[in-house]
Design an enzyme around this catalytic site. Structure first.
Site, PDB file in Angstrom:
ATOM      1  N   GLU A  63      25.718 -28.035 -31.517  1.00  0.00           N
ATOM      2  CA  GLU A  63      25.381 -27.834 -32.925  1.00  0.00           C
ATOM      3  C   GLU A  63      26.247 -26.735 -33.534  1.00  0.00           C
ATOM      4  O   GLU A  63      26.435 -25.682 -32.933  1.00  0.00           O
ATOM      5  CB  GLU A  63      23.896 -27.469 -33.025  1.00  0.00           C
ATOM      6  CG  GLU A  63      23.359 -27.320 -34.425  1.00  0.00           C
ATOM      7  CD  GLU A  63      21.853 -27.089 -34.448  1.00  0.00           C
ATOM      8  OE1 GLU A  63      21.261 -27.162 -35.540  1.00  0.00           O
ATOM      9  OE2 GLU A  63      21.271 -26.821 -33.367  1.00  0.00           O
ATOM     10  N   LYS A 132      21.488 -32.995 -40.678  1.00  0.00           N
ATOM     11  CA  LYS A 132      20.269 -32.790 -39.889  1.00  0.00           C
ATOM     12  C   LYS A 132      19.048 -33.154 -40.727  1.00  0.00           C
ATOM     13  O   LYS A 132      18.949 -32.792 -41.909  1.00  0.00           O
ATOM     14  CB  LYS A 132      20.205 -31.328 -39.428  1.00  0.00           C
ATOM     15  CG  LYS A 132      19.160 -31.033 -38.374  1.00  0.00           C
ATOM     16  CD  LYS A 132      19.342 -29.621 -37.817  1.00  0.00           C
ATOM     17  CE  LYS A 132      18.352 -29.317 -36.694  1.00  0.00           C
ATOM     18  NZ  LYS A 132      18.576 -27.981 -36.099  1.00  0.00           N
ATOM     19  N   CYS A 193      19.413 -31.148 -32.213  1.00  0.00           N
ATOM     20  CA  CYS A 193      18.521 -30.131 -31.660  1.00  0.00           C
ATOM     21  C   CYS A 193      17.050 -30.383 -31.985  1.00  0.00           C
ATOM     22  O   CYS A 193      16.381 -31.153 -31.320  1.00  0.00           O
ATOM     23  CB  CYS A 193      18.964 -28.744 -32.133  1.00  0.00           C
ATOM     24  SG  CYS A 193      18.355 -27.393 -31.087  1.00  0.00           S
ATOM     25  N   PRO A 402      20.928   5.034 -17.536  1.00  0.00           N
ATOM     26  CA  PRO A 402      20.089   6.067 -16.907  1.00  0.00           C
ATOM     27  C   PRO A 402      19.247   5.406 -15.811  1.00  0.00           C
ATOM     28  O   PRO A 402      18.357   4.610 -16.110  1.00  0.00           O
ATOM     29  CB  PRO A 402      19.215   6.578 -18.053  1.00  0.00           C
ATOM     30  CG  PRO A 402      19.897   6.134 -19.309  1.00  0.00           C
ATOM     31  CD  PRO A 402      20.563   4.831 -18.956  1.00  0.00           C
ATOM     32  N   LEU A 403      19.539   5.707 -14.568  1.00  0.00           N
ATOM     33  CA  LEU A 403      18.894   5.039 -13.432  1.00  0.00           C
ATOM     34  C   LEU A 403      17.854   5.968 -12.829  1.00  0.00           C
ATOM     35  O   LEU A 403      18.183   6.967 -12.200  1.00  0.00           O
ATOM     36  CB  LEU A 403      19.947   4.655 -12.393  1.00  0.00           C
ATOM     37  CG  LEU A 403      19.481   3.836 -11.183  1.00  0.00           C
ATOM     38  CD1 LEU A 403      18.839   2.522 -11.614  1.00  0.00           C
ATOM     39  CD2 LEU A 403      20.656   3.567 -10.247  1.00  0.00           C
ATOM     40  N   SER A 404      16.582   5.624 -13.036  1.00  0.00           N
ATOM     41  CA  SER A 404      15.495   6.514 -12.630  1.00  0.00           C
ATOM     42  C   SER A 404      14.994   6.252 -11.216  1.00  0.00           C
ATOM     43  O   SER A 404      14.229   7.054 -10.681  1.00  0.00           O
ATOM     44  CB  SER A 404      14.318   6.359 -13.600  1.00  0.00           C
ATOM     45  OG  SER A 404      13.709   5.082 -13.437  1.00  0.00           O
ATOM     46  N   SER A 409      14.547   0.366 -14.670  1.00  0.00           N
ATOM     47  CA  SER A 409      15.977   0.688 -14.706  1.00  0.00           C
ATOM     48  C   SER A 409      16.709   0.034 -13.528  1.00  0.00           C
ATOM     49  O   SER A 409      17.866  -0.380 -13.660  1.00  0.00           O
ATOM     50  CB  SER A 409      16.188   2.204 -14.699  1.00  0.00           C
ATOM     51  OG  SER A 409      15.705   2.786 -13.511  1.00  0.00           O
TER      52      SER A 409
END
Length: 765
Positions: A63, A132, A193, A402-404, A409
């Site tokens: 589409e 459509k 669709c 920021p990996l806690s 995370s």
């Protein structure tokens, strides 16, 4: 022409009544991008070329493929339609459409009205512009804001082409409306669709009118557990109506929150013949199958009730536009005297059955089994592909997270790790575009060998554990272990000095020093001290995202990734403008329950065993001091579910009932009383009221929610999907009063019922 003889495999004369009509058709997944007209054009042309190389005589595309689906209000601009006309003119001036019927999606202005259209093109000509019929206007979609639906089923009229298309085709006008294209050996029509999802889908009447091949050019987004529903509709359509049904889809990030998940399909008579990938780094994927039209005709003729309905016909009849250049009688009255194709030379008589002199012989495609990903695979693969598109198209140097050491995370980190594996595998399989993007992002030259997935992660993924005095040693250790296994460039820093500086500024201003509740402070002081830590992490995240590439001697910037899950956003269990504020949030519409399942899957699939411990650890924000006597090496005493007053599983129920079930407080209470019979009605009432209180109090946070990958149908993102107020009366006075009254009546009834049962038991004794 090339046919298969029923008795042997020798080539037969096309006029031989014993010849079998074999038709080869193609559909595709295209990674289109809103307003990338040059790139979209190149991908469309490439898909047509690949379809022709596969021997196809009909090619279906997604589409609005020439513009990209997600242009939104850019569809209101004349520029967008002009550029699409120019792209279609470029296609028609070349040889792409020669020998193949191409079904191409684009916006068209007709009689001063914008329509979402399919253009049927053949041999450099436009046969039909099909608008459509039904718009998608719920959930993520607002199509009626940009387009008008065609209200006259089975009617066509004259459409005057733009100057660019007139010059390209030699045509002045073409048919416009709801019609079909008739080749000499079959009839082809289309849906777009949403039309597949409507109760009275066009494919039903079209099949009764004799259409044997139906294409559906779509732009359908990924949502967890949705693909099975989509495929079942197509299988049911051809199981009931017979015929061939092709489905094309966009695949990739079109420029917004949605990921279009491909999975191009070809089905026939209720059976799956071919299936494309659902999650892929490829820009173009073509899916091809060969079908025997005799099978379609036999299947339909065997159903007496279908034959009866077909014999009644439709009024007006479905207009048929001859691929050979003339309209049928049904369409002639609606077309200008110049004929269906307008001025200029007409295409020759066109058959869909393949010509043995031009194309290789293809035996009929054997039905296959549908491939479905598990929800945990979807949680990883969909956001991974979305992030890849965003990264390469934004020209960023990578990501910062920021990996806690917690599940959320870590889930975001896992998705990036999975992304690295996907793209390296695609590059090693020979995808030149992916290989070029990998080398560019990794800062490599074109002749360098491809990096491993872990080496690519080290180049583009930067993580940092931002600890304070309230952080636990266990989370710090888990963060470092996961980063090492994925390959991320990881660091750890303590931000206590910054927290102390902010508190010191406040003390200098007011003469007061806030304290945590566990140390004699008020709830207001306690919350403020937690929020200082969270917001400072956001400040440091953006500082590091800007400067880490420079510190590593590399150009560019990093995209900051967030890690607030859908349940926390729904409840508002986050600090406004904390480290949940980011450039992108790949888990923003995924539940904690699904994320933990994904962590288990990734641990097994990639050998990242640190995820096992992370998934088992109780979720904690680690923003308050540990309780006295707590083990520094163990889990933190501040637990998310205790702070929220509800479990993550309960939050999932609240979210689905609120959005998918369309429940307000009272109807949610009534639903949950039936769903949770083990709880007293008053206990259910307390949970519902607590949820709606915090939902109302924190709704304003959704106005600043980081753009998130859309995965769950109860996402609270008010910017696109969840259009509700952000200022509520959080007391919900009438709603809560009605809930309390209903709970009281229910418990009184239960008590009376229990008393009656007790009395009956005494009598029986």
């Amino acid at each position: 022409m090339h046919y298969f003889n029923r008795g042997n495999s020798q080539q037969q004369d096309p006029q031989d009544s014993r010849a079998v009509p074999l038709v080869t058709v193609s559909t595709c997944n295209l990674n289109q991008w809103a307003l990338d007209f040059d790139g979209n054009l190149e991908r469309v042309e490439r898909s047509i070329r690949l379809a022709k190389e596969a021997g196809a005589r009909y090619r279906l595309g997604p589409e609005l493929e020439l513009s990209g689906y997600g242009c939104e209000d850019h569809f209101l601009e004349a520029d967008t339609l002009t550029h699409c006309d120019d792209s279609l003119a470029t296609i028609l001036k070349g040889d792409a459409t020669y020998g193949i019927l191409c079904d191409i999606g684009l916006p068209v202005m007709h009689a001063g009205v914008r329509y979402n259209c399919r253009a049927f093109c053949l041999d450099g000509k436009i046969l039909l512009l099909r608008p459509k019929l039904f718009m998608a206007d719920d959930g993520n979609y607002r199509e009626s804001r940009h387009f008008t639906s065609w209200k006259r089923a089975n009617e066509v009229e004259d459409h005057v082409l733009s100057i660019a298309l007139q010059d390209a085709t030699g045509q002045f006008s073409v048919p416009f409306g709801h019609g079909a294209v008739a080749a000499t050996d079959t009839v082809v029509a289309t849906e777009t669709c949403e039309e597949l999802w409507t109760p009275r889908s066009p494919h039903i009447e079209q099949s009764l009118a004799g259409v044997e091949i139906t294409g559906n050019g779509s732009a359908s987004h990924h949502e967890l557990r949705k693909l099975d529903t989509r495929v079942s509709y197509m299988l049911a359509a051809t199981r009931k109506c017979g015929g061939v049904y092709l489905y094309a889809n966009q695949q990739g990030c079109d420029g917004g929150r949605l990921y279009f998940d491909g999975c191009a399909l070809i089905v026939c008579n209720g059976k799956l013949l071919a299936q494309g990938s659902q999650f892929s780094a490829a820009d173009v994927e073509v899916v091809t199958a060969t079908v025997n039209l005799d099978d379609v005709r036999a299947y339909r003729a065997a159903c007496a009730s279908r034959s009866d309905q077909s014999s009644r016909g439709a009024r007006p009849a479905l207009p048929l536009i001859r691929a050979g250049g003339a309209a049928t009688a049904a369409a002639a009255a609606a077309l200008p005297a110049a004929g269906a194709l307008g001025g200029g030379a007409q295409p020759q008589s066109f058959r869909l059955a393949t010509d043995g002199a031009t194309y290789a012989t293809h035996p009929p495609t054997v039905p296959t089994t549908l491939k479905l990903h598990t929800p945990e695979e979807e949680c990883a693969l969909g956001p991974a592909c979305w992030l890849w598109d965003y990264l390469r198209r934004s020209r960023a140097a990578g990501f910062f997270l920021p990996l806690s050491g917690g599940a959320d995370s870590s889930s975001t980190a896992v998705i990036v790790g999975v992304m690295c594996h996907l793209v390296v595998e695609a590059a090693e399989r020979g995808d030149r575009q992916v290989a070029s993007d990998v080398r560019r992002i990794a800062g490599m030259s074109s002749g360098d060998p491809l990096p491993s997935a872990q080496a690519l992660a080290n180049s583009l993924m930067h993580t940092a554990y931002m600890g304070t005095a309230n952080s636990g040693a266990a989370t710090r250790r888990r963060a470092a272990a996961l980063a090492g296994q994925i390959g991320a460039c990881h660091s750890a820093l303590d931000i206590d000095a910054a927290v102390a500086a902010v508190v010191g500024v406040f003390r200098a201003l007011t003469g007061n020093t806030p304290r945590f509740a566990s140390r004699g402070g008020s709830e207001t002081e306690d919350l403020a001290l937690q929020n200082i830590q969270a917001r400072l992490r956001m400040v440091f995240a953006y500082l590091l995202a800007q400067l880490l590439p420079w510190a590593r001697g590399r150009p560019g910037f990093l995209l900051v990734l967030g890690s607030a899950n859908v349940d926390e956003s729904l409840r508002g269990y986050m600090t406004k403008y904390d480290c949940s504020s980011a450039d992108l949030n790949p888990i923003g519409a995924i539940s904690k329950v699904d994320l933990k399942r994904m962590l288990s899957w990734a641990a097994e699939r990639y050998g990242w065993d640190s995820l096992t411990e992370i998934g088992a650890a109780p979720p904690t924000a680690e923003l308050r001091p540990m309780e006295e006597g707590a083990d520094d090496g163990g889990e933190h005493s501040q637990l998310d579910e205790d702070d929220m007053g509800m479990t993550y599983e309960e939050l999932s129920h609240f979210g689905r009932l609120r959005k998918v079930g369309l429940c307000g407080p009272v109807s949610m209470f009534r639903s949950l009383v039936a769903l949770w019979p083990a709880l007293a009605p008053s206990a259910v009432a307390a949970k519902v009221k607590l949820f709606f209180y915090f939902y109302g109090v924190n709704r304003h946070k959704m106005t600043t929610l980081t753009p998130a990958y859309h995965a769950e149908a109860y996402s609270p993102d008010d910017n696109r999907f969840d259009l509700r107020p952000f200022l509520y009366n959080m007391r919900w006075p009438r709603q809560f009063r009605d809930i309390d009254a209903m709970a009281g009546d229910m418990e009184a009834g239960l008590a009376a019922q229990a008393q009656q049962q007790q009395q009956q038991q005494l009598k029986s004794d």
